[in-house]
Scaffold this active site. Sequence first.
Site, PDB file in Angstrom:
ATOM      1  N   ARG A 282       0.859  -1.182   0.000  1.00 41.54           N
ATOM      2  CA  ARG A 282       0.000   0.000   0.000  1.00 41.54           C
ATOM      3  C   ARG A 282       0.889   1.222   0.000  1.00 41.54           C
ATOM      4  O   ARG A 282       1.717   1.396   0.893  1.00 41.54           O
ATOM      5  CB  ARG A 282      -0.924   0.007   1.222  1.00 41.54           C
ATOM      6  CG  ARG A 282      -2.170   0.900   1.050  1.00 41.54           C
ATOM      7  CD  ARG A 282      -2.947   1.047   2.355  1.00 41.54           C
ATOM      8  NE  ARG A 282      -2.127   1.748   3.312  1.00 41.54           N
ATOM      9  CZ  ARG A 282      -2.001   1.404   4.599  1.00 41.54           C
ATOM     10  NH1 ARG A 282      -2.659   0.387   5.099  1.00 41.54           N
ATOM     11  NH2 ARG A 282      -1.209   2.091   5.394  1.00 41.54           N
TER      12      ARG A 282
ATOM     13  N   GLU B  13       5.006   6.891   2.394  1.00 39.98           N
ATOM     14  CA  GLU B  13       5.824   5.681   2.416  1.00 39.98           C
ATOM     15  C   GLU B  13       5.095   4.610   1.630  1.00 39.98           C
ATOM     16  O   GLU B  13       3.922   4.762   1.277  1.00 39.98           O
ATOM     17  CB  GLU B  13       6.032   5.181   3.854  1.00 39.98           C
ATOM     18  CG  GLU B  13       4.723   4.795   4.526  1.00 39.98           C
ATOM     19  CD  GLU B  13       4.885   3.798   5.672  1.00 39.98           C
ATOM     20  OE1 GLU B  13       5.966   3.223   5.849  1.00 39.98           O
ATOM     21  OE2 GLU B  13       3.877   3.587   6.379  1.00 39.98           O
TER      22      GLU B  13
ATOM     23  N   ASN C 135       4.141   0.559   2.113  1.00 38.72           N
ATOM     24  CA  ASN C 135       4.131  -0.550   3.073  1.00 38.72           C
ATOM     25  C   ASN C 135       4.187  -1.850   2.298  1.00 38.72           C
ATOM     26  O   ASN C 135       3.281  -2.139   1.521  1.00 38.72           O
ATOM     27  CB  ASN C 135       2.838  -0.513   3.889  1.00 38.72           C
ATOM     28  CG  ASN C 135       2.683   0.810   4.616  1.00 38.72           C
ATOM     29  OD1 ASN C 135       3.296   1.036   5.650  1.00 38.72           O
ATOM     30  ND2 ASN C 135       1.880   1.714   4.055  1.00 38.72           N
TER      31      ASN C 135
ATOM     32  N   SER D 103      -2.643  -2.982   6.017  1.00 32.43           N
ATOM     33  CA  SER D 103      -3.946  -3.407   6.526  1.00 32.43           C
ATOM     34  C   SER D 103      -5.085  -2.471   6.116  1.00 32.43           C
ATOM     35  O   SER D 103      -4.886  -1.486   5.413  1.00 32.43           O
ATOM     36  CB  SER D 103      -3.887  -3.559   8.040  1.00 32.43           C
ATOM     37  OG  SER D 103      -3.482  -2.356   8.618  1.00 32.43           O
TER      38      SER D 103
ATOM     39  N   LYS E  45      12.772   9.952  10.785  1.00 32.66           N
ATOM     40  CA  LYS E  45      12.163   8.609  10.777  1.00 32.66           C
ATOM     41  C   LYS E  45      13.178   7.501  11.029  1.00 32.66           C
ATOM     42  O   LYS E  45      14.151   7.380  10.291  1.00 32.66           O
ATOM     43  CB  LYS E  45      11.508   8.353   9.417  1.00 32.66           C
ATOM     44  CG  LYS E  45      10.389   9.294   9.063  1.00 32.66           C
ATOM     45  CD  LYS E  45       9.642   8.789   7.827  1.00 32.66           C
ATOM     46  CE  LYS E  45       8.410   9.616   7.561  1.00 32.66           C
ATOM     47  NZ  LYS E  45       7.597   9.028   6.467  1.00 32.66           N
TER      48      LYS E  45
ATOM     49  N   GLU F 187       8.002   0.432  11.514  1.00 32.29           N
ATOM     50  CA  GLU F 187       6.686   0.469  10.892  1.00 32.29           C
ATOM     51  C   GLU F 187       5.617   0.466  11.973  1.00 32.29           C
ATOM     52  O   GLU F 187       5.884   0.094  13.113  1.00 32.29           O
ATOM     53  CB  GLU F 187       6.478  -0.773  10.014  1.00 32.29           C
ATOM     54  CG  GLU F 187       7.519  -0.969   8.937  1.00 32.29           C
ATOM     55  CD  GLU F 187       7.469   0.105   7.876  1.00 32.29           C
ATOM     56  OE1 GLU F 187       6.359   0.596   7.591  1.00 32.29           O
ATOM     57  OE2 GLU F 187       8.523   0.474   7.345  1.00 32.29           O
ATOM     58  N   GLY F 188       4.411   0.859  11.576  1.00 36.58           N
ATOM     59  CA  GLY F 188       3.282   0.664  12.484  1.00 36.58           C
ATOM     60  C   GLY F 188       2.808   1.929  13.180  1.00 36.58           C
ATOM     61  O   GLY F 188       1.874   1.890  13.963  1.00 36.58           O
TER      62      GLY F 188
ATOM     63  N   ARG G  43      -7.507   7.483   5.236  1.00 38.45           N
ATOM     64  CA  ARG G  43      -7.488   7.596   6.705  1.00 38.45           C
ATOM     65  C   ARG G  43      -7.365   9.057   7.076  1.00 38.45           C
ATOM     66  O   ARG G  43      -6.643   9.814   6.434  1.00 38.45           O
ATOM     67  CB  ARG G  43      -6.285   6.827   7.281  1.00 38.45           C
ATOM     68  CG  ARG G  43      -6.411   5.337   7.140  1.00 38.45           C
ATOM     69  CD  ARG G  43      -5.114   4.663   7.525  1.00 38.45           C
ATOM     70  NE  ARG G  43      -4.015   5.117   6.684  1.00 38.45           N
ATOM     71  CZ  ARG G  43      -2.741   4.885   6.946  1.00 38.45           C
ATOM     72  NH1 ARG G  43      -2.386   4.247   8.032  1.00 38.45           N
ATOM     73  NH2 ARG G  43      -1.803   5.315   6.121  1.00 38.45           N
TER      74      ARG G  43
HETATM   75  P1  ADP Z   1       4.876   4.101   9.680  1.00 39.57           P
HETATM   76  O1  ADP Z   1       5.678   3.065   8.984  1.00 39.57           O
HETATM   77  O2  ADP Z   1       5.068   4.133  11.150  1.00 39.57           O
HETATM   78  O3  ADP Z   1       3.442   4.063   9.259  1.00 39.57           O
HETATM   79  P2  ADP Z   1       4.990   6.585   8.175  1.00 39.57           P
HETATM   80  O4  ADP Z   1       6.126   7.019   7.370  1.00 39.57           O
HETATM   81  O5  ADP Z   1       3.793   6.137   7.424  1.00 39.57           O
HETATM   82  O6  ADP Z   1       5.506   5.460   9.174  1.00 39.57           O
HETATM   83  O7  ADP Z   1       4.578   7.740   9.185  1.00 39.57           O
HETATM   84  C1  ADP Z   1       3.537   7.616  10.114  1.00 39.57           C
HETATM   85  C2  ADP Z   1       2.612   8.809  10.053  1.00 39.57           C
HETATM   86  O8  ADP Z   1       3.349  10.012  10.275  1.00 39.57           O
HETATM   87  C3  ADP Z   1       1.941   8.990   8.707  1.00 39.57           C
HETATM   88  O9  ADP Z   1       0.759   8.247   8.624  1.00 39.57           O
HETATM   89  C4  ADP Z   1       1.715  10.488   8.662  1.00 39.57           C
HETATM   90  O10 ADP Z   1       0.540  10.815   9.376  1.00 39.57           O
HETATM   91  C5  ADP Z   1       2.894  11.049   9.429  1.00 39.57           C
HETATM   92  N1  ADP Z   1       3.983  11.414   8.494  1.00 39.57           N
HETATM   93  C6  ADP Z   1       4.951  10.602   8.025  1.00 39.57           C
HETATM   94  N2  ADP Z   1       5.762  11.237   7.179  1.00 39.57           N
HETATM   95  C7  ADP Z   1       5.306  12.494   7.096  1.00 39.57           C
HETATM   96  C8  ADP Z   1       5.729  13.659   6.381  1.00 39.57           C
HETATM   97  N3  ADP Z   1       6.793  13.637   5.578  1.00 39.57           N
HETATM   98  N4  ADP Z   1       5.019  14.804   6.553  1.00 39.57           N
HETATM   99  C9  ADP Z   1       3.945  14.832   7.368  1.00 39.57           C
HETATM  100  N5  ADP Z   1       3.500  13.799   8.077  1.00 39.57           N
HETATM  101  C10 ADP Z   1       4.169  12.625   7.946  1.00 39.57           C
HETATM  102 MG    MG Z   2       2.571   4.571   7.487  1.00 38.76          MG
END
Ligand code: ADP
Ligand code: MG
Length: 474
Positions: free
Chosen positions: A125, A144, A146, A151, A364, A368-369, A450
């Site tokens: 996804r 990102e 996944n 899910s 970051k 994940e998660g 979401r």
């Molecule tokens: P995870 O693998 O924990 O899901 P993500 O990269 O998807 O990591 O980040 C988790 C959440 O953080 C995202 O769903 C989003 O709400 C927020 N987020 C992540 N990257 C960004 C970004 N570059 N700018 C703004 N919000 C972000």
């Molecule tokens: Mg994410």
Amino acid sequence: MAAAWQDVVRDAAAVREAAAVAVDAALLAGVLMRTGEQPQASDVVNYAPFTLLPSAVPQDLFEQAYSVQQDFNLLVDAISQNREFLEQTLASTIKVDDFTARLFRIYMKVLEEGLAQTVFLGINRSDYMFDCGLDGTAALRQIEINTIAASFGGLTSRTADVHRLVLKVLGKTEEASQLLPNNPAKRLALGIAKAWDLYGSQRAVVMFLVEDVQRNIFDQRCVENELWNRNIRVVRKRFRDVFEQGSLDASRRLYVDGQEVAVVYYREGYVPQVYDQQNWEARLLLERSRAVKCPDIATQLAGTKKVQQELSRPGTLEKLLPGRPEAVARIRATFAGLYSLDEGEEGDRIAARAIADPDLFVLKPQREGGGNNLYGEELKEVLEKIKDSPERTSYILMDKIKPQPALNYLLRAHSPLEMSECISELGIFGVYVRKGQELVLNQAAGHLLRTKAIEHADGGVAAGVAVLDTPYLV
Ligand code: ADP
Ligand code: MG
């Protein structure tokens, strides 16, 4: 983004009435989750949290996200087969990040022994936010991709019906008819069924590798039931069950509790906390087997934040997808700024910039998660602490995306009905199947929207921050 429901969003009586209808509709439609109090039984369940109103999504960006999904499928599949790229890209990370290092060791072991697996199944996804430029126009930016345990394809297959009803209750019949049908559960199951078929044993089962605590079981059941509809047997097992009951025969066919397994669909295995020594052994056993792993260990590594960051370097996509300049251009158009924190001048410079202006970035780790990223003051503090140590290599930096908020209500069991300023994240599911070198299926498989209140920087639905939504195209 256009505020789509301005006329009703502040009408307290209308909102209260619609919310009551919405909650019952969600329960009827099966938009369900087990409760925090009884996460192991389905005697008492709740509706999964969702927005009262569908959120406006620009149609052109929605279409852009769909049209790049097959390219992302190709890219992930290509990375998973490119040992040199994975080795080089993760070399610095695995020196400091123990979890990635352990996954990588399994990857190496499996390659040394030689792959027994010949059929490959990817379910991913790709997640995006709509970045609002200074002139007010929005751009699609990938957050990102996944590649393991992506899910909510199940529950989101049922939320559009709920929102359609809510709009009708609010007198918006015309708008209700415009909500798109969406059925990732069916299409993910189609991919699993295809892989099961190519594996070629009628007796063999599909194994869902599930968590110890299974609050989100209904989301998985949606996919499971689609497989049963096709007369494919599904079993649910934990790593512990595989450790205790799993074995390989001479040709590395996988047996768990006496049943041959054709496909292992991981809904678990992406956080370090689940792995004790026995579970690591179980993971290795699964990876060594002939069974189709969704994903195999290489594809899981292809989904790391470090890989995502390296993809944004000029020339990398071209190397991974030779002869496909159009796919490369479509993929690159979705990238936000991503920066390596590897030791050296490049990392020093960006670390200093992020410390000076933390609100422009997200820090970051390789996790994940949800709930792992760092923002603002916290980002600054952590980066100041680690900027001169090799530890910083376990993180990447990313430009912070700033979407335009919209008003909505987040419906959650036992929570008051309150209006919130919200932002949304769009995910597109991808599914592909490869037999040897031949790609036999490559599709976009539906979407997930979401939405969360703006005061939360991080976190998904499972983390209790975001809620399920339906896009209303504008
Ligand atoms: P995870 O693998 O924990 O899901 P993500 O990269 O998807 O990591 O980040 C988790 C959440 O953080 C995202 O769903 C989003 O709400 C927020 N987020 C992540 N990257 C960004 C970004 N570059 N700018 C703004 N919000 C972000
Ligand atoms: Mg994410």
